[in-house]
Scaffold this active site. Sequence first.
Site, PDB file in Angstrom:
ATOM      1  N   ASP A 113       1.020 -18.226  26.479  1.00 47.88           N
ATOM      2  CA  ASP A 113      -0.337 -18.167  25.938  1.00 47.88           C
ATOM      3  C   ASP A 113      -0.792 -19.545  25.464  1.00 47.88           C
ATOM      4  O   ASP A 113      -1.936 -19.950  25.677  1.00 47.88           O
ATOM      5  CB  ASP A 113      -0.398 -17.162  24.787  1.00 47.88           C
ATOM      6  N   HIS A 141       1.933 -11.490  21.676  1.00 50.90           N
ATOM      7  CA  HIS A 141       1.664 -11.789  23.081  1.00 50.90           C
ATOM      8  C   HIS A 141       0.994 -10.554  23.679  1.00 50.90           C
ATOM      9  O   HIS A 141       1.633  -9.671  24.230  1.00 50.90           O
ATOM     10  CB  HIS A 141       2.956 -12.113  23.829  1.00 50.90           C
TER      11      HIS A 141
END
Length: 273
Positions: A113, A141
């Site tokens: 990410d 996440h």
Amino acid sequence: MEKLNGVVMELEDLALSLVRGVVSTADPMTAFADVDVVLLLGAFPRLKGMERKDLLAKNNEIFIQMGKTIDSVAKKTVKVVVVGNPCNTNALTCMNNAPSIPKENFTCLTRLDQNRAKSQLANKLGVSVSQISNVIIWGNHSGTQFPDARHASVTLNGVSQSLTKALSDDAWIKSEFITVVQTRGGAVIKARGLSSAMSAAKAIGDHTRDWWFGTKEGEFTSMGVMSDGSYNIPAGIIYSFPVTIEAGGKWSIVQGLEQDDFATEKMKLRTTS
């Protein structure tokens, strides 16, 4: 095992100078015996029509066993990186079932990410990702994560400066930027029919390298680690924070980062989603 043997062949064919040998096994007791690092890549996927509670229950069984096996046969200094989703929850389950391993030795991957966020910012500014540092991923996440560029820096003409000031587009930072990073995984699946592969592998390597060798002076990275209550995040959960890492693996949550009302609300949401 046939497919796993195919992976072994590929590893051999890479001719990597640091690879001394490969053990192919489906037995966790063999796989985790006396290891320094464990990368838990897989988890049970959410199937069509499957409720979230059923997914969590299935993965709970898997990661209870993983934790117990690591506790039993791995080195007590082992570093565990959980990648399989929901990685925050799976990491917590694994950690809680390995009581002889220090809790700080369990992390989950949010580096993918972070890399996605850096790429979006670099594209927006028209610079290399190497010129951008200290982008943060707060939370999980998942689609509830909070990609945060407020403390990031960009180097322009050899001078490091505030990324948000250089970009001068607060509306984009608070809307499209966040949404694109949050939904990037789904966009990749829609485009190629498969989940992220090369980018995920790169992120796992980035995460593990920094955990082993440490972060650069003046820079931090994002990792899912056990909260100590910093930034009013409930203690004991696995949550992605900005961390600095010493050579050898000791990480510390970066303290004193200013939080405005927008960020505080986003971070709070990530503990309840």
